[in-house]
Design a protein around this motif. Structure first.
Motif, short mmCIF file in Angstrom:
data_model
loop_
_atom_site.label_atom_id
_atom_site.label_comp_id
_atom_site.label_asym_id
_atom_site.label_seq_id
_atom_site.Cartn_x
_atom_site.Cartn_y
_atom_site.Cartn_z
N UNK A 15 36.22 38.52 39.30
CA UNK A 15 36.67 39.44 38.46
C UNK A 15 36.51 40.58 38.10
N UNK A 16 35.91 41.53 38.95
CA UNK A 16 34.93 42.79 38.65
C UNK A 16 35.94 44.08 38.42
N UNK A 17 37.03 44.00 39.87
CA UNK A 17 37.97 44.63 39.99
C UNK A 17 38.38 44.63 38.52
N UNK A 18 39.21 43.80 37.89
CA UNK A 18 39.90 43.71 36.86
C UNK A 18 39.47 44.18 35.79
N UNK A 19 37.54 44.44 35.39
CA UNK A 19 36.83 45.32 35.01
C UNK A 19 37.06 46.85 35.45
N UNK A 20 36.95 47.17 36.52
CA UNK A 20 36.89 48.61 36.71
C UNK A 20 38.54 48.82 36.29
N UNK A 21 39.41 48.23 37.06
CA UNK A 21 40.68 48.46 36.76
C UNK A 21 41.13 48.96 35.33
N UNK A 120 23.34 47.81 32.93
CA UNK A 120 24.40 46.73 34.04
C UNK A 120 25.12 45.78 33.87
N UNK A 121 26.21 45.54 34.28
CA UNK A 121 27.80 44.50 33.69
C UNK A 121 27.46 43.53 34.34
N UNK A 122 27.60 42.62 34.53
CA UNK A 122 27.46 41.30 34.88
C UNK A 122 28.50 40.28 34.52
N UNK A 123 29.70 40.22 35.06
CA UNK A 123 30.61 39.71 35.65
C UNK A 123 31.13 38.59 35.88
N UNK A 124 31.41 37.44 35.31
CA UNK A 124 31.02 36.10 35.49
C UNK A 124 32.40 34.95 35.24
N UNK A 125 32.92 34.52 36.69
CA UNK A 125 34.28 33.39 35.74
C UNK A 125 34.19 32.31 34.51
N UNK A 126 34.68 32.79 34.13
CA UNK A 126 34.29 31.19 32.63
C UNK A 126 34.49 29.76 32.92
N UNK A 127 34.79 29.77 34.45
CA UNK A 127 35.87 28.21 34.80
C UNK A 127 34.81 27.81 35.73
N UNK A 128 33.13 28.76 36.40
CA UNK A 128 31.95 28.36 36.89
C UNK A 128 31.74 27.41 36.09
N UNK A 129 30.75 26.49 37.32
CA UNK A 129 30.56 24.73 36.33
C UNK A 129 28.78 25.49 36.21
N UNK A 130 28.29 25.04 35.58
CA UNK A 130 26.65 25.52 35.01
C UNK A 130 26.03 25.16 35.89
N UNK A 150 32.27 36.98 30.13
CA UNK A 150 32.97 35.73 30.19
C UNK A 150 34.47 36.15 31.20
N UNK A 151 34.70 36.00 32.43
CA UNK A 151 36.26 36.51 32.32
C UNK A 151 37.62 34.71 32.80
N UNK A 152 38.47 35.11 33.13
CA UNK A 152 39.30 34.53 32.76
C UNK A 152 39.71 33.20 32.49
N UNK A 153 39.25 33.52 30.90
CA UNK A 153 38.80 32.68 30.05
C UNK A 153 40.76 31.89 29.90
N UNK A 182 41.12 39.31 30.49
CA UNK A 182 41.83 40.40 31.36
C UNK A 182 40.57 41.47 31.85
N UNK A 183 39.32 41.63 32.28
CA UNK A 183 39.02 43.08 32.19
C UNK A 183 38.69 43.55 31.09
#
Length: 311
Positions: A15-21, A120-130, A150-153, A182-183
């Protein structure tokens, strides 16, 4: 006056592009320059952010967006010579880039003086398995971060965010963890107001370079059938890490659709009218090395093409 740099990292489809958008659309008077590091032969990321091409795009709110073609330091130097000069620079990395390497580049004494790395910002999909945090690249992206978003919550189950926070904490990551619906991330976190330039940082040990992913691009000068495309993507999805593209369909002629596949989720959204002289379908597929062949993609995607009847 030094121009602080925000480095946005994160795995494929995070979701990096969503954040930059969101940053560009909500600049609140700041002159932000965004550098997009595309992964692939087709410059789709820059189109999704700016809706234009030719390298540099000026936005109505005073921001600009440019694609990183070649050397990062040269691109930064070009931005710093612009008049008016940007107030902030955002660098979006490729999803398969080790940010430690980019941090190392940004510690160049000349760049550090003119464009110091602020956050430094790290964007991570919240649904990523641990368990995915066992991946060396993902750990590197986490460990260099000041903030983990945490994106895509909205797409994950209720406990996903909590599980991911616990998994990040188990990695002993010193970063602040925030939700990014939503970024959206508070700008005060990303661009802190300070009279002092940020101190140089240690990027961490350099990992051996490893080619892990490859990009396979597919284009067509004919429109696509949407039902056939859905079937084709269904066949390809199990082998894909990511896919994205722009295409015209026979169901909605004269209008582009924006296609994204990430984390097993596919989305379609209406886009702008297609530009003259470009293929009517352009899709980038990103997969682990050796999992897919160009011939396999061509064979499956050609079934989506509709031959137009001009009689």
């Amino acid at each position: 006056m030094p121009v602080p740099v925000l480095l946005v990292t994160g795995f494929l489809g995070a979701g990096k592009t969503t954040v930059v958008n969101h940053l560009l659309a909500n600049a609140d008077g700041r002159r932000i320059a965004a550098i997009v590091n595309d992964f692939g032969a087709i410059n789709i990321d820059a189109e999704l952010i700016a809706g234009a091409s030719d390298g540099v795009v000026s936005l109505s709110n005073g921001c600009i967006c440019c694609s990183l073609e070649g050397d990062l330091l040269r691109t930064l130097s070009t931005l710093l010579r612009r008049d008016p000069r940007p107030e902030y620079i955002v660098i979006e990395t490729s999803g398969v880039a080790d940010p430690a390497d980019i941090v190392r580049n940004l510690m160049d004494p000349v760049i550090l003086r003119e464009a110091p790395l602020e956050t430094v910002l790290c964007v991570m999909d919240a649904a990523t398995p641990p368990s995915a945090l066992n991946d060396a690249l993902m750990r590197s992206q986490l460990r260099v971060a000041d903030i983990v978003a945490l994106s895509k919550l909205d797409l994950a189950d209720e406990g996903a965010g909590l599980r991911m926070r616990e998994a990040i904490r188990a990695q002993r990551v010193p970063a602040v963890v925030v939700d990014a619906k939503h970024g959206e991330i508070p700008s005060a976190l990303l661009f802190p107001v300070s009279d002092r330039p940020p101190a140089p940082r240690e990027p961490g040990p350099k990992r051996p370079s490893e080619e892990r992913f490859e990009t396979l691009s597919w284009t067509s000068d004919r429109p696509l059938s949407l039902p056939r495309l859905q079937q084709a993507i269904g066949k390809l999805a199990p082998k894909l890490a990511r896919a994205k593209g722009l295409f015209e369909t026979v169901e909605q002629p004269g209008r582009q659709m924006v296609f994204q596949l990430a984390g097993g989720r596919a989305t379609l959204a209406p886009g702008e009218a297609p530009a003259p002289g470009v293929p009517r379908a352009r899709i980038v597929f990103i997969a682990e090395l050796g999992v897919l062949t160009k011939a396999e993609i061509d064979g499956i995607m050609e079934t989506c093409v509709v031959v137009e009847d001009h009689s």
